[in-house]
Design a protein around this motif. Structure first.
Motif, short mmCIF file in Angstrom:
data_model
loop_
_atom_site.label_atom_id
_atom_site.label_comp_id
_atom_site.label_asym_id
_atom_site.label_seq_id
_atom_site.Cartn_x
_atom_site.Cartn_y
_atom_site.Cartn_z
N SER A 1 -11.93 1.95 2.83
CA SER A 1 -11.17 2.80 3.60
C SER A 1 -10.06 2.06 4.19
N ALA A 2 -10.11 0.73 4.43
CA ALA A 2 -9.19 -0.14 4.95
C ALA A 2 -7.87 -0.12 3.91
N VAL A 3 -8.57 -0.38 2.76
CA VAL A 3 -7.64 -0.63 1.47
C VAL A 3 -6.72 0.76 1.32
N ASP A 4 -7.38 1.73 1.63
CA ASP A 4 -6.61 2.87 1.18
C ASP A 4 -5.74 3.17 2.34
N ALA A 5 -6.19 3.08 3.65
CA ALA A 5 -5.40 3.33 4.69
C ALA A 5 -4.00 2.49 4.84
N GLY A 6 -4.10 1.25 4.44
CA GLY A 6 -3.09 0.27 4.47
C GLY A 6 -2.42 0.15 3.18
N CYS A 7 -2.82 0.75 2.20
CA CYS A 7 -2.13 0.72 0.74
C CYS A 7 -1.95 -0.54 0.34
N ALA A 8 -3.12 -1.23 0.22
CA ALA A 8 -3.31 -2.76 -0.02
C ALA A 8 -3.55 -2.62 -1.51
N VAL A 9 -2.53 -3.26 -2.34
CA VAL A 9 -2.65 -3.53 -3.80
C VAL A 9 -4.06 -4.41 -4.15
N GLY A 10 -4.07 -5.58 -3.22
CA GLY A 10 -5.29 -6.47 -3.40
C GLY A 10 -5.80 -6.96 -2.15
N LEU A 11 -7.26 -6.90 -1.99
CA LEU A 11 -8.02 -7.32 -0.98
C LEU A 11 -9.19 -8.24 -1.15
N ALA A 12 -9.25 -9.39 -0.73
CA ALA A 12 -10.29 -10.48 -1.08
C ALA A 12 -11.10 -10.58 0.34
N ALA A 13 -12.30 -10.22 0.11
CA ALA A 13 -13.23 -10.54 1.70
C ALA A 13 -14.24 -11.40 1.31
N ALA A 14 -14.52 -12.28 2.23
CA ALA A 14 -15.78 -13.23 2.36
C ALA A 14 -16.50 -12.94 3.67
N LEU A 15 -17.61 -12.80 3.65
CA LEU A 15 -18.61 -12.76 4.80
C LEU A 15 -19.63 -13.70 4.78
N SER A 16 -19.73 -14.52 5.80
CA SER A 16 -20.81 -15.42 5.92
C SER A 16 -21.63 -15.36 7.11
N VAL A 17 -23.17 -15.89 7.02
CA VAL A 17 -24.12 -15.74 8.09
C VAL A 17 -24.45 -17.17 7.90
#
Length: 460
Positions: free
Chosen positions: A142-158
């Motif tokens: 949803s964020a990629v579409d709302a922000g028109c982001a061509v590329g996004l890399a996400a890393a989540l750690s616990v």
């Protein structure tokens, strides 16, 4: 809902860009953080970038509220469409704290046509339970579409272990290379964390004193001009904590590649007395980059790489050298977004390596955040101990901010540069860390997204 204060601010800025605002109205409408930067009457009257406002007039076509104190307006000047982001202070008289007009390109890609072809390149790697992984994935989409982001890399750690990675979109629209763990982004002001650690390394080596005036380490300038006679000189610690009396930027003055900052700005007026107030300052970290260069006798990139990147294990990160080159060039193309259209962004200016010249992968930034949450290195402990109130539930520390959130204290570091946005948010106890790297600017919504994802991890 658009508040009256924000609506009035939009109308005033549009009128000012069109040359219809009285010069005497500027101090009353703009926050001091803007008015101290120079002659804004001349800026509005003669800036060639906004000549279309004066030549064609301006019509406000649409306004989209961004909370109670901010909005994005679409403005037409003859054949040209613009986006105008604006924010006002929460307290009366609600003066304008920031405004950013940008033209909408006619040659860019239409996001609605572009987006479907990008989704075939998406990849998710997750150790989280299916429902939680699915919620995170949908929120990122949803964020990629709302922000028109061509590329996004996400890393989540616990608890120090990466449990979820996503690579959405592509590195470049021409060859459609998918993003992966090795994708290198520009990370903008995340550089300031490395700059701060480089300065603290010089303190550790006993060649810099935090309480000494900055002037002692910058004999070639710039000369810092006090805001009022008798004001004290700013110290190194005050630069690190954004309390040196400097504004955010120096406008469009830039040294040539390899030149010192003093070549472009031989004198730098302070806006306030040092220590009087916190004010986030790119200029302050530009000066700190010069300090590292002068005291170490090396380029900022060489010293920062040897003393910070390598010992802290940021293996794919790079710092910009005097000519803008780096050991880790970005492998991702940045993009500018306006009114649903996307175009490749010009490369970020390389002349200020201390405030924004770094490249990195998402894993590099997870590693960097992990050093702060572990807090076993003496340099990190020094940085976390040196803090100052910055308003609300925020404290500035060298190169980072500390946020007092519902789940406890968190480290935050964002970065925005031409075509790129970076966000790092980590609970200081290490329980949750979120790193987001997007090949788009402006950065709207990415910080809030990082906070949402961190809360998802903490509620798991």
């Amino acid at each position: 809902m658009l508040t009256q204060a924000v609506g009035a601010a939009i109308e005033w800025v549009v009128a000012a860009l069109a040359g219809r605002a009285a010069p005497e109205s500027i101090p009353a409408r703009l926050a001091p953080r803007l008015t101290v930067r120079g002659d804004l009457a001349a800026f509005f009257a003669a800036n060639q970038r906004f000549a279309a406002f004066r030549e064609h007039g301006a019509e406000i076509v649409n306004v989209e509220p961004r909370g109670p104190w901010a909005a994005r307006a679409s403005v037409r000047t003859g054949p040209q469409l613009w986006e105008l982001d604006i924010a006002v202070e929460q307290d009366p008289p609600h003066r304008i704290r920031s405004f950013q007009p940008r033209p909408v390109t006619a040659d860019g890609f239409d996001w609605e046509l572009l987006a479907p072809g990008l989704r075939e390149h998406d990849r998710v790697e997750s150790e989280l339970p299916g429902p939680l992984s699915g919620r995170i994935h949908q929120r990122l989409l949803s964020a990629v579409d709302a922000g028109c982001a061509v590329g996004l890399a996400a890393a989540l750690s616990v608890d120090g272990h990466v449990v979820h990675r996503e690579y959405l979109g592509v590195s470049d629209l021409r060859d459609r290379r998918p993003l992966d763990r090795e994708s290198v982004f520009q990370v903008g002001s995340v550089t300031k964390t490395v700059t701060a650690l480089a300065v603290l390394r010089l303190v550790e080596q006993r060649v810099v004193d935090l309480d000494a005036p900055v002037r002692a380490y910058l004999p070639a300038g710039p000369i810092l001009i006090p805001a009022a006679p008798g004001d004290p000189e700013p110290t190194v610690a005050q630069l690190l904590l954004h309390r040196a009396g400097l504004t955010k930027t120096i406008g469009r003055q830039r040294p040539r590649d390899g030149d010192r900052l003093s070549a472009a700005v031989p004198q730098l007026p302070l806006a306030w007395a040092p220590g009087e107030r916190p004010e986030y300052s790119n200029i302050g970290f530009q000066l700190l980059g010069e300090l590292v260069r002068t005291v170490s006798g090396e380029s900022f990139a060489d010293f920062g790489t040897r003393e910070v990147l390598e010992p802290f294990g940021l293996s794919r990160a790079g710092l910009a050298g005097p000519d803008g080159s780096t050991r880790a060039p970005a492998t991702v193309t940045g993009h500018r977004v306006a009114a649903g259209r996307v175009e490749p962004a010009p490369a970020p200016a390389p002349q200020f390596p201390g405030s924004g010249g770094m490249t990195a992968t998402a894993q590099d930034l997870v590693t960097l955040a992990g050093h702060f949450t572990d807090a076993t290195d003496p340099l990190i402990r020094t940085a976390l101990a040196l803090t100052t109130p910055a308003g609300g539930a925020v404290r500035f520390a060298p190169g980072i901010a500390l946020l007092d959130r519902a789940h406890g204290t968190a480290l935050w570091r964002g970065g925005a540069t031409s075509g790129f946005t970076a966000e790092v948010l980590a609970a200081l106890d290490g329980s949750a860390t979120v790193v987001l790297l997007a090949s788009k600017s402006p950065p709207d919504g990415v910080k809030a997204l990082a906070a949402e994802l961190a809360d998802e991890l903490l509620r798991r």
